[in-house]
Design an enzyme around this catalytic site. Structure first.
Site, PDB file in Angstrom:
ATOM      1  CB  THR A 110      22.030 -11.557 -45.073  1.00 16.48           C
ATOM      2  OG1 THR A 110      22.035 -11.868 -46.457  1.00 16.48           O
ATOM      3  CG2 THR A 110      22.726 -12.654 -44.298  1.00 16.48           C
ATOM      4  CG  ASP A 111      20.570  -6.272 -43.716  1.00 15.66           C
ATOM      5  OD1 ASP A 111      21.751  -6.531 -44.038  1.00 15.66           O
ATOM      6  OD2 ASP A 111      20.279  -5.645 -42.691  1.00 15.66           O
ATOM      7  CB  ALA A 112      21.102  -4.246 -48.680  1.00 17.97           C
TER       8      ALA A 112
ATOM      9  CB  ILE B 286      24.186  -8.011 -40.692  1.00 17.18           C
ATOM     10  CG1 ILE B 286      23.271  -6.816 -40.865  1.00 17.18           C
ATOM     11  CG2 ILE B 286      25.644  -7.566 -40.731  1.00 17.18           C
ATOM     12  CD1 ILE B 286      23.369  -5.785 -39.752  1.00 17.18           C
TER      13      ILE B 286
END
Length: 139
Positions: free
Chosen positions: A14-16, A19
Site C-alpha cells: 500500500t501507499d500513504a 491503497i
C-alpha cells in the site's frame, strides 16, 4: 477458463493513502503468470534449462477501476488469448474476493491487463521461437 492465483494485500503493497500502489498490480500479474506456467509443470528455471529460453514482458496495458486496500484478498487471473511463434498475449484481472460479511457477493473487478510476453534466448536476449511442444502444452 482462466488460471486463478490468490493474493493477500499487506502493508508493503500500500501507499500513504492506504491503497495498493498502482505499480504493485504488475507484480501481482507477474506472480499469476508465473504460477500459471507452474500449473503446467514449468518453472522459469526449468524452462530456461530445458529450452535455453525465457519469457520476457514486451508490452503491458493496465486499466485501474477500483483500489484494493490493506488485508483485502484478491484473485488474480491469467488467460492465454493469443499465441504466436515468438510471443503470446495473456489477459489478466485482479478481482476483490467477497468478504466474510458478504460471502454471496460476486468478485469485484479492480484492475485488468493485457500482457504480451516474448520468448528470447536466455544467453543473448534475442527473440527465439517458442518450442512447438511448449506451445502445444500451453493450449
Amino acid at each position: 477458463m482462466a488460471f486463478q492465483f490468490p493474493v493477500r494485500i499487506y502493508w508493503e503493497d500500500t501507499d500513504a493513502g492506504g491503497i495498493v500502489f498502482y505499480a504493485n498490480y504488475l507484480k501481482f500479474f507477474e506472480r499469476a503468470r508465473t504460477e500459471w506456467l507452474r500449473s503446467f509443470g514449468l518453472s522459469q528455471q526449468v524452462l530456461r534449462e530445458q529450452t535455453g529460453g525465457i519469457f520476457v514482458v514486451t508490452e503491458a496495458r493496465l486499466r485501474y477501476l477500483q483500489p484494493a486496500r490493506l488485508d483485502d484478498q484478491l484473485l488474480v487471473t491469467a488467460c492465454l488469448t493469443e499465441k504466436g511463434r515468438v510471443s503470446m498475449t495473456i489477459e489478466q484481472q485482479a478481482l476483490l474476493q467477497p468478504s466474510a460479511h458478504m460471502p454471496a457477493a460476486a468478485p469485484t473487478l479492480l484492475s485488468e491487463a493485457t500482457v504480451r510476453i516474448g520468448f528470447v534466448d536466455a544467453a543473448t536476449l534475442r527473440p527465439a521461437r517458442i518450442p512447438a511442444d511448449l506451445l502445444e502444452l500451453l493450449s
